[in-house]
Each structure stands twice: as C-alpha cells, then as structure tokens.
Design a protein around this motif. Structure first.
Motif, mmCIF file in Angstrom:
data_model
loop_
_atom_site.group_PDB
_atom_site.id
_atom_site.type_symbol
_atom_site.label_atom_id
_atom_site.label_comp_id
_atom_site.label_asym_id
_atom_site.label_seq_id
_atom_site.Cartn_x
_atom_site.Cartn_y
_atom_site.Cartn_z
ATOM 1 N N CYS A 1 10.103 -19.575 12.830
ATOM 2 C CA CYS A 1 10.271 -20.715 13.734
ATOM 3 C C CYS A 1 9.025 -20.920 14.589
ATOM 4 C CB CYS A 1 11.502 -20.528 14.621
ATOM 5 S SG CYS A 1 11.515 -18.970 15.540
ATOM 6 N N PHE B 1 19.086 -12.961 14.648
ATOM 7 C CA PHE B 1 19.387 -14.311 15.105
ATOM 8 C C PHE B 1 20.412 -14.327 16.226
ATOM 9 C CE2 PHE B 1 22.274 -17.931 15.044
ATOM 10 C CZ PHE B 1 21.394 -18.943 15.387
ATOM 11 N N VAL C 1 14.958 -13.268 12.357
ATOM 12 C CA VAL C 1 13.968 -14.260 12.806
ATOM 13 C C VAL C 1 12.659 -13.494 12.920
ATOM 14 C CG1 VAL C 1 13.342 -15.951 14.553
ATOM 15 C CG2 VAL C 1 15.762 -15.523 14.034
ATOM 16 N N LEU D 1 17.776 -23.149 15.584
ATOM 17 C CA LEU D 1 16.353 -22.943 15.848
ATOM 18 C C LEU D 1 15.611 -24.269 15.941
ATOM 19 C CD1 LEU D 1 15.574 -19.903 13.494
ATOM 20 C CD2 LEU D 1 15.823 -19.878 15.985
#
Length: 364
Positions: A286, A325, A357, A52
């Motif tokens: 992220c 992910f 995520v 990421l």
C-alpha cells in the motif's frame, strides 16, 4: 490462475460466465453455442484491499485476479472425439482447476441435451468422459515407462508400476484425485497432466425460487452428496439471477441480495472458493501510488513473495517489514501500528501469511 467452466450443453455455463465476467458470451438455447472458449479475468473480492484504498486514496487499486474460461458443452463420447470432443478436453488441460456446472432446475423452455433433469446422470457423463481421456494418456505413459525400464533403470520401472496401478483405478471409473498413493508417487502422476487430477468445484445451478430454500431441492442435495463423497466443494448458484445482479448498482444489488436472503452474491463466493481451492493467499502492499493484492501459493517465503513484484526484489532481498492487516485496521494508520510495535522485521525464512501488509527492503 485459470479455471475452466465445464458441463453438459445448456446447463448454464455461459450464463454463469456472463455473470462472472460481464463479457457478453453468447448463451443461446442449443448445444455447442460455445465453440471457442470465452476467457474473462475477474478480481478476487477483498475487503482488506478496499480498506487500504480508503486509507491511502491511491492513484491505483489493483486486486488479485482469477481467469475463467467458458468451455464448450461436453456430450457422451467426447473422449472419442464426439461433439467438440478432443478440442474441449484440450481446453480443460490448460486450466488449473475445474468449475463443473450441474443443472438443478426444471424448465421446459430450456432444452436438456439428455432430455430430462438428472444431476447424478449428468455428473456421471462428464466424469466418465474425463476418466476415459485420462485412461488414454495413462496407457501411453505405461507403455513409455515399460520400454525405458527394459534397460534395467529402477526409476522408470517404478514409474511403470505406478501408472499401471493408476490405470486399473481409472478402469473402475474412479478419478485420479481419489487414487491413494505416496507423496513421491503423487509427484510422478502429476507429470501426466491428467484431467481428473484437477481440483473441482461443483456449481449447482438452481432457479431463483430454490436458491434460498436448498433443503427442499432434491437436485441440489444429490450434487452435495456426490461432492462430499469425493471431498470436493459444492456451491449453490442461480446463474440467471447472478447475471441480473451484474446490471444493478451497489445499493440496488444489496437490496436484491437481501430479498433473496443472501449476504453476498454466489459469484463472490465462487471466486473466493476458487482462490482457496488452489491453495492461494494474498499479501498486500500500500501507498499513495498503488494499493495492491499479490497472489502467492500458501507456504511461500518472503524473498519469493518479493519476487512476485520484481525479480530485483528477490535477488537483493534484505528484509520484509510486515504488519498483519487486522492489527493495521485496529490501529487506523501505519504510523500508529509502528508506535505500538506491531510492524515486524522478517528475514529470508519467513513464511508469508494471508493478509500480510508488506514493505520489502532490498539492495541490488
């Protein structure tokens, strides 16, 4: 999340700690070199977070972490105050789990406090001292519950019975971990903060020649057999080699590991195993500002996971936008994952999964 590194003096505890944290804890060749516990916080290796970070090139990358505590070497009689006894045991009580370092190598230049290398004996010494310390605490709980039960309270009478049964179990030299009881009784025992109730990883400290040929090391096989019998985890490790690895850069480190026939360092595996031992997982966030791994207990629901970031996130939780992910990695970008319908909208009852995520939506 705190793990205590324990063992007899001169079995490699501080050398292992140095390798884990690169903190320079003293590792001299005499007992009680470590008096005050050294503390080091280390990242949990996570290739997902690295991916990421490469994708977003954020201002900051923040991994999940584990705190390791290097505790003074234990000797016979510690439960009665010998050596650093009571202080040592109190330091263990403050940890969530134990990394028990067991010496599995011969070296006439490194003093063994018991005069010879014998993993079974060394494990017995540590185990017995922890059991003896627990016995003292359980006796107090029995007395306290029995006095309270005189008023006719059924709850305290049952508590007295549970701790009395545990006392008999400990008197046989067995750990609280191996005491069979109901989930409700396990919760009662959990209030006592017992040393032998903590989960254990046995770190079998070998030399460099043995680490790649464990099948022929009787010391290691002894530790493995004992660990399997009690349902504990055992990891072979060469603390001296791991310490040397920390001084190498990425490419040299990879070459050194290849020469040893290892895919990853024993320390990386120890950190990962420690994380798993405590029933922990990571979810990921992220963006351009930060890519981060957040530690939660397995089974945590979305609002409580949001609360790890900020209490406002939990209080005003609306929904969580989540992509696994592996799906994100396969798509190559969040935009592509969204176009393929792989980003899900999850509500308050969603149980977070390792590697989710996540973007939390909230309003306060």
């Amino acid at each position: 999340m705190k793990l205590g590194i324990v063992g007899l003096p001169n079995v490699g505890k501080s050398t292992l700690f140095n390798a884990i944290t690169n903190a320079g804890a003293e590792a001299a060749n005499y007992p009680f070199c470590t008096i005050e516990p050294n503390v080091g916080v280390v990242p949990v290796p996570d290739s997902r977070l690295d991916f990421l970070a490469d994708m977003y090139n954020p201002k900051k990358k923040t991994p999940a972490v584990i705190e390791f505590v290097d505790i003074a070497g234990l000797v016979k009689g510690a439960s009665h105050g010998d050596g650093l006894g009571n202080k040592f045991l109190e330091n263990i009580r403050r940890t969530d789990a134990i990394v028990h370092v067991v010496r599995c190598f011969d070296d006439e230049n490194v003093i063994h406090v018991e005069g010879s290398t014998d993993p079974a004996r060394d494990m017995d010494i540590i185990d017995l001292e922890l059991v003896m310390a627990d016995l003292e605490m359980v006796e107090r709980r029995v007395d306290k519950a029995q006095k309270a039960a005189k008023s006719g309270d059924k709850r305290t009478r049952h508590e007295a019975e549970v701790f009395a049964a545990l006392r008999d179990h400990l008197n046989e030299g067995k750990s609280a971990r191996s005491f069979e009881c109901s989930e409700d009784d396990r919760e009662i025992i959990g209030t006592a903060d017992l040393l032998t109730l903590k989960p254990v990883i046995y770190a079998a400290n070998t030399d460099e020649a043995v680490i790649a040929d464990l099948d022929h090391n009787e010391y290691y096989k002894t530790v493995l057999s004992r660990a399997q019998a009690e349902g504990a985890t055992v990891l072979p490790i060469c603390a001296k080699t791991e310490n040397e690895l920390q001084e190498l850069d990425g490419e040299e480190r990879a070459m050194f590991l290849e020469e040893l026939g290892l895919e990853e360092s024993s320390l990386d595996r120890l950190v990962k195993k420690s994380y798993e031992l405590l029933g922990l997982i990571s979810f990921l966030t992220c963006g351009a500002d930060e890519c981060r791994a957040w530690t939660i207990t397995r089974g945590t629901k979305a609002p409580q996971a949001a609360g790890k970031i900020h209490s406002d996130f939990e209080r005003g939780f609306i929904r969580a936008e989540i992509v696994a992910f592996e799906d994100l990695k396969a798509c190559g970008s969040m935009t592509a994952a969204r176009e393929k319908g792989l980003i899900r909208s999850e509500g308050k009852e969603y149980v977070m999964q390792d590697g989710d995520v996540t973007l939390f939506r909230f309003n306060v």
